[in-house]
Design a protein around this motif. Structure first.
Motif, PDB file in Angstrom:
ATOM      1  N   GLU A   1       1.005  -1.393  -0.052  1.00 35.16           N
ATOM      2  CA  GLU A   1       0.030  -0.080   0.055  1.00 35.16           C
ATOM      3  C   GLU A   1       0.880   1.286  -0.002  1.00 35.16           C
ATOM      4  O   GLU A   1       0.586   2.377  -0.710  1.00 35.16           O
ATOM      5  N   ALA A   2       2.096   1.105   0.636  1.00 36.88           N
ATOM      6  CA  ALA A   2       2.987   2.293   0.821  1.00 36.88           C
ATOM      7  C   ALA A   2       3.527   2.501  -0.577  1.00 36.88           C
ATOM      8  O   ALA A   2       3.641   3.710  -1.073  1.00 36.88           O
TER       9      ALA A   2
ATOM     10  N   LEU B   1       0.875   4.346  -2.770  1.00 41.19           N
ATOM     11  CA  LEU B   1       1.019   5.543  -2.513  1.00 41.19           C
ATOM     12  C   LEU B   1       1.829   6.437  -2.934  1.00 41.19           C
ATOM     13  O   LEU B   1       1.519   7.376  -3.634  1.00 41.19           O
ATOM     14  N   ARG B   2       3.041   5.851  -2.908  1.00 43.57           N
ATOM     15  CA  ARG B   2       4.361   6.612  -3.469  1.00 43.57           C
ATOM     16  C   ARG B   2       4.066   6.832  -5.019  1.00 43.57           C
ATOM     17  O   ARG B   2       4.192   7.868  -5.321  1.00 43.57           O
TER      18      ARG B   2
ATOM     19  N   LEU C   1       1.376   9.385  -5.611  1.00 46.77           N
ATOM     20  CA  LEU C   1       1.927  10.854  -5.248  1.00 46.77           C
ATOM     21  C   LEU C   1       2.645  11.217  -6.343  1.00 46.77           C
ATOM     22  O   LEU C   1       2.638  12.636  -6.601  1.00 46.77           O
TER      23      LEU C   1
ATOM     24  N   ASP D   1      -7.525   5.029  -1.047  1.00 41.74           N
ATOM     25  CA  ASP D   1      -8.009   5.863   0.261  1.00 41.74           C
ATOM     26  C   ASP D   1      -7.057   6.750   0.350  1.00 41.74           C
ATOM     27  O   ASP D   1      -7.255   7.929   0.672  1.00 41.74           O
ATOM     28  N   ASP D   2      -5.732   6.485   0.677  1.00 36.85           N
ATOM     29  CA  ASP D   2      -4.562   7.357   0.850  1.00 36.85           C
ATOM     30  C   ASP D   2      -4.322   8.248  -0.191  1.00 36.85           C
ATOM     31  O   ASP D   2      -4.239   9.737   0.291  1.00 36.85           O
TER      32      ASP D   2
ATOM     33  N   ARG E   1      -6.582   9.560  -2.270  1.00 32.19           N
ATOM     34  CA  ARG E   1      -7.786  10.422  -2.293  1.00 32.19           C
ATOM     35  C   ARG E   1      -7.691  11.455  -1.337  1.00 32.19           C
ATOM     36  O   ARG E   1      -7.961  12.639  -1.579  1.00 32.19           O
ATOM     37  N   LEU E   2      -7.248  11.040  -0.120  1.00 32.11           N
ATOM     38  CA  LEU E   2      -6.971  11.694   1.073  1.00 32.11           C
ATOM     39  C   LEU E   2      -5.896  13.027   0.738  1.00 32.11           C
ATOM     40  O   LEU E   2      -5.975  14.045   1.229  1.00 32.11           O
ATOM     41  N   ALA E   3      -4.735  12.480   0.217  1.00 36.42           N
ATOM     42  CA  ALA E   3      -3.639  13.373  -0.027  1.00 36.42           C
ATOM     43  C   ALA E   3      -4.320  14.396  -0.965  1.00 36.42           C
ATOM     44  O   ALA E   3      -3.801  15.600  -0.927  1.00 36.42           O
ATOM     45  N   SER E   4      -5.266  14.147  -2.139  1.00 34.42           N
ATOM     46  CA  SER E   4      -5.521  14.941  -2.988  1.00 34.42           C
ATOM     47  C   SER E   4      -6.569  15.955  -2.482  1.00 34.42           C
ATOM     48  O   SER E   4      -6.372  17.182  -2.353  1.00 34.42           O
ATOM     49  N   GLU E   5      -7.415  15.452  -1.285  1.00 37.06           N
ATOM     50  CA  GLU E   5      -8.149  16.381  -0.653  1.00 37.06           C
ATOM     51  C   GLU E   5      -7.471  17.385   0.105  1.00 37.06           C
ATOM     52  O   GLU E   5      -7.721  18.604   0.020  1.00 37.06           O
ATOM     53  N   LEU E   6      -6.298  16.985   0.779  1.00 31.97           N
ATOM     54  CA  LEU E   6      -5.397  17.816   1.711  1.00 31.97           C
ATOM     55  C   LEU E   6      -4.794  18.798   0.811  1.00 31.97           C
ATOM     56  O   LEU E   6      -4.886  20.080   0.998  1.00 31.97           O
TER      57      LEU E   6
END
Lengths: 237, 170
Positions: free
Chosen positions: B23-24, B27-28, B31, B45-46, B48-53
């Motif tokens: 998963e990490a 995510l890399r 990103l 999910d990670d 999506r959250l990073a985009s939202e932030l």
């Protein structure tokens, strides 16, 4: 902290003076455009939307909806509503933008209701913003552009404050400041591969914290662990 | 225990599960794509959250071309709708005018004329005496009220048939 607040207040006053200085001409032009748009002139309406649309997208819709695609859909929907409702707009001396912003906030609220809540903004928070519009003064409305961006950042900071400092730093540097992965890993004293796992855990912790306790940006909660919800021990599991 | 030992490669991350590492890694990669402004089709999910932030903290401006296209699309659709509405109003008005003209023509149209130039009139029922009815055996046997009812029915029928003849619908 006091210095920061002071600087922000000074910037707001400066912005207000700036707006006041160029307001008469600008408002007269805008009022004329609104009047033409209300008579069905699509060129005038197009000019109004071109003036304010990009700000609306960047300050209101994108931060609240969290993705380009949703924000563009919402912007399009906002324009359609403006098209059908511009006849109801009454000039109140603060320009067209505050009215446009209220329409956009309502559209954003509909979008948030239709899907799973975002982590940063939820329907309650946007509903409160819409309610505040009815109580705001003309000065508040003039400042709404700059305040929207700051409010959104404040919510992000409030969310990160609930995490432990290391997780907070990982998200701050890599996600928010968009610094390169290797550079952040080095700054945090770990290998890039380890940093990947650390960031994954940090985001997971943030999601868990916000799901457990919605209402970010509404001030610190007395029931929240100030260290940031999950401890590093929790996230090691 | 130092921070390096807690969080370094030999400490905190040593117990990362293979699933977590996968998963990490995902995510890399996501990103990296977000850094290059590449849209993600099915973000984790990670991500999506990073985009939202990022959207909330440093929202990007919409490109001028994309915005102009969006305004053009919405206003173009409105213009098309207006044109459609106008066309529908014209068609409805024209149909109503045509129907009114047709009705007027029918109403004003001269009645058919016979060979000798006389206007032909519809065949009407003439007024007739009720005496035959009163003389009928059945009627005589019935009471007064029944006789009056029968006469009224006959008259009403004559009257209705004459109306139909006048309107030309018989």
């Amino acid at each position: 902290m006091c210095v920061v607040v002071g600087v922000e207040a000074a910037l707001e006053v400066w912005a207000l003076f700036g707006m006041a200085a160029d307001a008469p001409d600008d408002h007269a032009t805008e009022r004329a455009l609104v009047a033409r748009a209300q008579r069905g002139d699509t060129e005038a309406l197009s000019e109004l939307l071109t003036r304010h649309g990009p700000t609306l997208y960047r300050s209101v819709l994108l931060p609240r909806l969290g993705s380009d695609a949703s924000a563009r859909d919402a912007l399009s929907e906002t324009y359609e509503k403006v098209l059908t409702r511009i006849g109801r707009f009454r000039w109140q001396g603060v320009g067209f933008y505050p009215w446009l912003r209220t329409v956009a906030l309502r559209v954003a609220l509909d979008h948030l209701r239709r899907r799973k809540r975002t982590v940063i903004w939820d329907t309650d928070a946007v509903t409160r913003e819409i309610d505040n519009v009815s109580q705001s003064t003309p000065i508040d409305e003039r400042l709404s552009r700059s305040r929207d961006l700051e409010a959104s950042r404040e919510r992000v900071r409030a969310a990160l404050d609930r995490l432990n400092p290391r997780y907070r730093a990982a998200i701050q540097l890599r996600v928010l400041e968009e610094r390169p992965r290797d550079e952040v890993a080095e700054a945090m004293g770990v290998t890039p591969a380890t940093f990947d796992v650390l960031l994954h855990r940090a985001l997971k912790a943030l999601r868990r914290t916000t799901q457990a306790e919605p209402g970010l940006g509404d001030g610190p909660s007395s029931t929240t662990n100030p260290e940031g919800g999950p401890t590093p021990e929790d996230d090691r599991r | 225990m130092t921070e390096q030992n807690d969080h370094g490669a030999g400490g905190e991350m040593a117990d990362a599960t293979p699933e977590e590492r996968a998963e990490a890694e995902r995510l890399r990669a996501e990103l990296d794509s977000l850094d290059r402004d590449v849209a993600l089709l099915r973000p984790s999910d990670d991500a999506r959250l990073a985009s939202e932030l990022r959207a909330a903290y440093t929202p990007r401006a919409i490109e001028d071309g994309a915005h102009d296209a969006l305004v053009g699309k919405v206003l173009g659709r409105a213009k098309a709708k207006d044109r459609h509405r106008t066309r529908r109003q014209i068609i409805t008005f024209a149909a109503a005018c045509a129907a009114a003209a047709a009705a007027a023509i029918i109403y004003r149209a001269p009645r058919p004329v016979d060979e000798d130039g006389e206007r032909s009139l519809p065949e009407m029922r003439v007024a007739r005496s009720a005496a035959p009815m009163l003389g009928a055996r059945d009627t005589l046997r019935a009471g007064t009220a029944a006789r009056v009812d029968r006469i009224a029915m006959a008259r009403r029928d004559d009257w209705r048939q004459n109306r139909y003849a006048t309107w030309g619908v018989r």
